[in-house]
Enzyme design. Structure first.
Site, PDB file in Angstrom:
ATOM      1  CE  LYS A 126      -3.406  -2.454   2.914  1.00 14.91           C
ATOM      2  NZ  LYS A 126      -4.390  -2.299   4.013  1.00 14.91           N
ATOM      3  CE1 TYR A 163      -8.698  -3.728   1.684  1.00 10.25           C
ATOM      4  CE2 TYR A 163      -8.007  -1.635   0.748  1.00 10.25           C
ATOM      5  CZ  TYR A 163      -7.709  -2.810   1.427  1.00 10.25           C
ATOM      6  OH  TYR A 163      -6.410  -3.061   1.843  1.00 10.25           O
ATOM      7  CG  PHE A 198     -12.532   0.641   8.388  1.00 11.45           C
ATOM      8  CD1 PHE A 198     -12.103   0.051   7.209  1.00 11.45           C
ATOM      9  CD2 PHE A 198     -13.174  -0.166   9.320  1.00 11.45           C
ATOM     10  CE1 PHE A 198     -12.309  -1.297   6.953  1.00 11.45           C
ATOM     11  CE2 PHE A 198     -13.395  -1.523   9.072  1.00 11.45           C
ATOM     12  CZ  PHE A 198     -12.963  -2.083   7.891  1.00 11.45           C
ATOM     13  CB  THR A 205      -6.304  -6.805  10.444  1.00 11.13           C
ATOM     14  OG1 THR A 205      -6.740  -7.921   9.658  1.00 11.13           O
ATOM     15  CG2 THR A 205      -6.825  -5.521   9.818  1.00 11.13           C
ATOM     16  NE  ARG A 215      -1.336  -5.911   7.348  1.00 13.12           N
ATOM     17  CZ  ARG A 215      -2.514  -6.452   7.016  1.00 13.12           C
ATOM     18  NH1 ARG A 215      -3.061  -7.357   7.824  1.00 13.12           N
ATOM     19  NH2 ARG A 215      -3.113  -6.094   5.901  1.00 13.12           N
ATOM     20  CG  ASN A 263      -2.837  -2.800   7.491  1.00 15.06           C
ATOM     21  OD1 ASN A 263      -2.821  -2.302   6.355  1.00 15.06           O
ATOM     22  ND2 ASN A 263      -3.817  -3.578   7.915  1.00 15.06           N
ATOM     23  CG  HIS A 304      -4.692  -6.646   0.074  1.00 17.04           C
ATOM     24  ND1 HIS A 304      -5.845  -6.831   0.809  1.00 17.04           N
ATOM     25  CD2 HIS A 304      -4.778  -7.492  -0.995  1.00 17.04           C
ATOM     26  CE1 HIS A 304      -6.599  -7.731   0.186  1.00 17.04           C
ATOM     27  NE2 HIS A 304      -5.980  -8.155  -0.905  1.00 17.04           N
ATOM     28  CD  GLU A 308      -8.203  -9.602  -3.005  1.00 18.42           C
ATOM     29  OE1 GLU A 308      -8.985  -9.435  -2.041  1.00 18.42           O
ATOM     30  OE2 GLU A 308      -7.044 -10.041  -2.853  1.00 18.42           O
TER      31      GLU A 308
HETATM   32  P1  GDP Z   1      -6.790  -7.475   6.145  1.00 17.35           P
HETATM   33  O1  GDP Z   1      -7.395  -8.532   5.276  1.00 17.35           O
HETATM   34  O2  GDP Z   1      -5.910  -8.026   7.240  1.00 17.35           O
HETATM   35  O3  GDP Z   1      -6.071  -6.402   5.359  1.00 17.35           O
HETATM   36  O4  GDP Z   1      -7.978  -6.749   6.944  1.00 17.35           O
HETATM   37  P2  GDP Z   1      -9.504  -6.460   6.562  1.00 17.35           P
HETATM   38  O5  GDP Z   1      -9.890  -7.122   5.280  1.00 17.35           O
HETATM   39  O6  GDP Z   1     -10.328  -6.745   7.754  1.00 17.35           O
HETATM   40  O7  GDP Z   1      -9.505  -4.871   6.351  1.00 17.35           O
HETATM   41  C1  GDP Z   1      -8.987  -4.314   5.172  1.00 17.35           C
HETATM   42  C2  GDP Z   1      -8.132  -3.119   5.557  1.00 17.35           C
HETATM   43  O8  GDP Z   1      -8.977  -2.125   6.129  1.00 17.35           O
HETATM   44  C3  GDP Z   1      -7.079  -3.395   6.623  1.00 17.35           C
HETATM   45  O9  GDP Z   1      -5.889  -3.895   6.084  1.00 17.35           O
HETATM   46  C4  GDP Z   1      -6.903  -2.036   7.248  1.00 17.35           C
HETATM   47  O10 GDP Z   1      -6.008  -1.238   6.467  1.00 17.35           O
HETATM   48  C5  GDP Z   1      -8.290  -1.433   7.143  1.00 17.35           C
HETATM   49  N1  GDP Z   1      -9.032  -1.617   8.390  1.00 17.35           N
HETATM   50  C6  GDP Z   1      -9.624  -2.737   8.860  1.00 17.35           C
HETATM   51  N2  GDP Z   1     -10.228  -2.535  10.030  1.00 17.35           N
HETATM   52  C7  GDP Z   1     -10.010  -1.214  10.322  1.00 17.35           C
HETATM   53  C8  GDP Z   1     -10.376  -0.376  11.420  1.00 17.35           C
HETATM   54  O11 GDP Z   1     -11.021  -0.802  12.372  1.00 17.35           O
HETATM   55  N3  GDP Z   1      -9.965   0.926  11.350  1.00 17.35           N
HETATM   56  C9  GDP Z   1      -9.242   1.413  10.300  1.00 17.35           C
HETATM   57  N4  GDP Z   1      -8.880   2.703  10.313  1.00 17.35           N
HETATM   58  N5  GDP Z   1      -8.882   0.655   9.273  1.00 17.35           N
HETATM   59  C10 GDP Z   1      -9.257  -0.647   9.270  1.00 17.35           C
HETATM   60 MG    MG Z   2      -9.035  -8.497   4.040  1.00 14.13          MG
END
Ligand code: GDP
Ligand code: MG
Length: 160
Positions: free
Chosen positions: A20, A60, A68, A102, A113, A123, A126, A137
């Site tokens: 990212k 996303y 978020f 995450t 991370r 973070n 992806h 994707e």
């Molecule tokens: P990942 O698959 O581990 O990347 O996580 P997710 O699919 O749950 O979320 C996608 C992305 O959204 C994450 O990598 C974070 O950058 C962001 N994200 C997820 N949960 C939160 C949150 O509670 N707050 C914020 N600010 N960003 C979030």
């Molecule tokens: Mg995810």
């Protein structure tokens, strides 16, 4: 993407990995590529681009409606990302293990991370979380012609 039959081994998978904008600005591109490459995985697609909001939003889409989501889409389209497709045995699961949880503060040291991040909205990377999301994707980010079909000369030294 149909699994590639590999003699004497499990079917190969492909996963979508994206550094990212925070990972790019922080100079982590080479470190991240190195981990996948050194493991024995094969790089079949790579490009640098600034994603449109439309592309970031589609990527996303599963999070649409969450608080978020708008910030996430804005952030992803705010700078350059490195989009990649990596191939190999269980690369989807292993990629997620490399990446860590995450929330970077909950990610183990040794993960990307865990080593480099603090806030969940910064973070760094992806990675696809299932065969289904990997297929979607890869199709969203890459044209078929952007994926290289070749065999790594190291294959017989990585797989038994
Ligand atoms: P990942 O698959 O581990 O990347 O996580 P997710 O699919 O749950 O979320 C996608 C992305 O959204 C994450 O990598 C974070 O950058 C962001 N994200 C997820 N949960 C939160 C949150 O509670 N707050 C914020 N600010 N960003 C979030
Ligand atoms: Mg995810």
């Amino acid at each position: 993407f149909a699994p590639i039959a590999l003699a004497g081994s499990s079917p190969q998978e492909r996963t979508f990995i994206m550094i990212k904008p925070d990972g790019v600005h922080r100079g982590l591109v080479a470190d991240i590529i190195k981990r996948f490459e050194a493991k024995g995985y094969k790089l079949v697609g790579i490009k640098v681009l600034v994603p449109s909001k439309d592309l970031a939003g589609k990527h996303y889409a599963e999070h649409e409606g969450k608080p978020f989501y708008p910030g996430l889409v804005n952030f992803l389209s705010s700078g350059a990302v490195v989009a990649m497709v990596w191939e190999g045995k269980e690369v989807i699961k292993t990629g997620r293990t490399f990446i860590g949880a995450t929330n970077p503060l909950a990610s183990a040291p040794g993960t990307i991370r865990g080593d480099y991040g603090i806030d969940v909205g910064r973070n760094i990377i992806h990675g696809s979380d299932s065969v289904d999301s990997a297929q979607k994707e890869i199709a969203l980010w890459f044209k078929p012609a952007e994926l290289a079909e070749y065999e790594l000369i190291s294959k017989k030294w990585v797989y038994e």
